[in-house]
Scaffold this active site. Structure first.
Site, PDB file in Angstrom:
ATOM      1  N   HIS A 118      35.767   9.376  58.933  1.00 23.57           N
ATOM      2  CA  HIS A 118      34.421   9.040  59.377  1.00 23.57           C
ATOM      3  C   HIS A 118      34.424   7.715  60.141  1.00 23.57           C
ATOM      4  O   HIS A 118      35.376   6.923  60.047  1.00 23.57           O
ATOM      5  CB  HIS A 118      33.460   8.910  58.185  1.00 23.57           C
ATOM      6  CG  HIS A 118      33.776   7.724  57.320  1.00 23.57           C
ATOM      7  ND1 HIS A 118      34.863   7.676  56.479  1.00 23.57           N
ATOM      8  CD2 HIS A 118      33.163   6.517  57.188  1.00 23.57           C
ATOM      9  CE1 HIS A 118      34.913   6.514  55.867  1.00 23.57           C
ATOM     10  NE2 HIS A 118      33.891   5.771  56.287  1.00 23.57           N
ATOM     11  N   ASP A 120      31.700   4.402  60.437  1.00 19.38           N
ATOM     12  CA  ASP A 120      30.618   3.928  59.576  1.00 19.38           C
ATOM     13  C   ASP A 120      29.225   4.147  60.194  1.00 19.38           C
ATOM     14  O   ASP A 120      28.957   3.720  61.328  1.00 19.38           O
ATOM     15  CB  ASP A 120      30.800   2.430  59.275  1.00 19.38           C
ATOM     16  CG  ASP A 120      32.034   2.191  58.407  1.00 19.38           C
ATOM     17  OD1 ASP A 120      32.387   3.090  57.627  1.00 19.38           O
ATOM     18  OD2 ASP A 120      32.634   1.113  58.534  1.00 19.38           O
ATOM     19  N   HIS A 267      38.082   6.018  60.061  1.00 18.28           N
ATOM     20  CA  HIS A 267      38.958   5.693  58.940  1.00 18.28           C
ATOM     21  C   HIS A 267      38.746   6.661  57.788  1.00 18.28           C
ATOM     22  O   HIS A 267      37.756   7.408  57.753  1.00 18.28           O
ATOM     23  CB  HIS A 267      38.778   4.243  58.494  1.00 18.28           C
ATOM     24  CG  HIS A 267      37.372   3.857  58.171  1.00 18.28           C
ATOM     25  ND1 HIS A 267      36.416   3.618  59.133  1.00 18.28           N
ATOM     26  CD2 HIS A 267      36.745   3.671  56.985  1.00 18.28           C
ATOM     27  CE1 HIS A 267      35.277   3.305  58.556  1.00 18.28           C
ATOM     28  NE2 HIS A 267      35.439   3.340  57.248  1.00 18.28           N
ATOM     29  N   ARG A 282      32.231  -4.708  51.444  1.00 15.62           N
ATOM     30  CA  ARG A 282      32.256  -4.523  52.896  1.00 15.62           C
ATOM     31  C   ARG A 282      31.032  -5.149  53.536  1.00 15.62           C
ATOM     32  O   ARG A 282      29.930  -5.061  53.000  1.00 15.62           O
ATOM     33  CB  ARG A 282      32.284  -3.028  53.220  1.00 15.62           C
ATOM     34  CG  ARG A 282      32.630  -2.742  54.666  1.00 15.62           C
ATOM     35  CD  ARG A 282      32.567  -1.257  54.961  1.00 15.62           C
ATOM     36  NE  ARG A 282      31.226  -0.872  55.375  1.00 15.62           N
ATOM     37  CZ  ARG A 282      30.799   0.387  55.493  1.00 15.62           C
ATOM     38  NH1 ARG A 282      31.608   1.387  55.205  1.00 15.62           N
ATOM     39  NH2 ARG A 282      29.576   0.651  55.896  1.00 15.62           N
TER      40      ARG A 282
HETATM   41  C1  SIN Z   1      34.699   2.604  54.023  1.00 15.94           C
HETATM   42  O1  SIN Z   1      34.216   1.648  54.590  1.00 15.94           O
HETATM   43  O2  SIN Z   1      34.523   3.739  54.399  1.00 15.94           O
HETATM   44  C2  SIN Z   1      35.590   2.347  52.833  1.00 15.94           C
HETATM   45  C3  SIN Z   1      36.972   2.097  53.297  1.00 15.94           C
HETATM   46  C4  SIN Z   1      37.910   1.845  52.156  1.00 15.94           C
HETATM   47  O3  SIN Z   1      37.476   1.778  51.012  1.00 15.94           O
HETATM   48  O4  SIN Z   1      39.103   1.695  52.411  1.00 15.94           O
END
Ligand code: SIN
Length: 294
Positions: A118, A120, A267, A282
């Site tokens: 995905h 973000d 990611h 985050r």
């Molecule tokens: C995310 O921001 O999607 C989480 C990424 C992660 O936990 O590595």
């Protein structure tokens, strides 16, 4: 089985030496560890310019041994712009600070956020331009890496006929797909955001063309029949997930900080460490403009 794509993409080699820090690359095309930069201190003018250049060139930057506070994390995010508030915050599914998205997986978690390819929050009309994840606890037995995909390279490796076909198309990105469909969290009044974006976008700083659909949020492509849309998206999602040469992999340690460009990457957080824990926070940064088409 042979690789689907024999074609090689012509890319200019990128710098590893900026005046105020050096980099160590994770792959030749994307991802680098930044050496000699302490995120606890405000950036000076040269560091700011170098950081912007390195971010444009490498798309994913990893900073090791950064024992920074939440406020320092947010201050680093503000180098890139105003901080984003996550839509799930409005339903109380997250922590107290709307600018901080807790990323916590324990043995009691029903899911781990981001465990699928995905970009973000592309359900927002103007999705966040970058995200910065600070991991404080990693599983003892290893695992919990994050995979990234270079969406400029994903676009380059398509045939010219497919690039032409995709160029004028628009896709719908629906927050209900992950937040309600996968995570089962009841939406806020008025529902989760839902937005339309071009299927091929142009990165505002590098000028690269980007394949801008993702299996987390993209529900369908406008103007196609449901069957055509499903088939096309399945082919593109498969291209992203099963072409390892467009990927890089970040292995976390406590106090690792990773910055990624949501305008040209996807990611996938790998949940391979059950029943162990992984914890972090985050911050995402608002963009000024919506993704623009070709
Ligand atoms: C995310 O921001 O999607 C989480 C990424 C992660 O936990 O590595």
């Amino acid at each position: 089985m042979l690789a689907e794509t024999a074609k090689h993409s012509e890319r200019t080699p990128k710098s590893l030496d900026y005046s105020s820090f050096r980099l160590r690359s994770l792959t030749p095309h994307m991802g680098a560890e930044v050496l000699d930069l302490d995120l606890a201190n405000p950036l000076d003018a040269q560091q700011s310019r170098d950081l912007d250049d390195a971010f444009r060139d490498w798309k994913v930057l990893v900073f090791r041994d950064q024992a920074i506070s939440r406020d320092q994390h947010k201050a680093f995010g503000r180098h890139f712009g105003m901080l984003h508030s996550h839509p799930m915050h409005k339903v109380g599914a997250r922590g107290k600070d709307p600018e901080i998205l807790p990323v916590i997986t324990t043995q009691d978690s029903a899911y781990t956020a981001g465990d699928g390819w995905h970009t973000d929050v592309t359900c927002d009309p103007i999705p966040p331009m970058c995200s910065i994840l600070r991991i404080e606890e990693t599983p003892d037995g290893g695992g919990g890496d994050t995979l990234f995909a270079n969406m400029a390279l994903a676009y380059d490796l398509l045939s010219d006929a497919m690039k032409t076909f995709l160029s004028g198309l628009t896709a719908v990105h629906d927050g209900a797909l992950p937040y309600l469909g996968a995570y089962k969290i009841e939406p806020p009044p008025g529902g989760y955001p839902k937005s339309e974006h071009p299927v091929v976008t142009v990165h505002p700083e590098s000028g690269e063309r980007i394949l801008y659909i993702n299996s987390g949020f993209t529900s369908h492509i406008k103007g196609l029949t449901p069957r055509e849309s499903r088939g096309l998206l399945a082919m593109l999602f498969d291209h992203i997930a099963t072409t390892p040469r467009i990927h890089c992999r970040v292995q976390w340690a406590p106090h690792t900080v990773t910055l990624w460009d949501n305008r040209c990457t996807q990611h996938h957080a790998v949940w391979d460490y059950y029943p162990e824990c992984r914890r972090g926070e985050r911050v995402s940064v608002l963009d000024d403009v919506a993704p623009t088409g070709v």
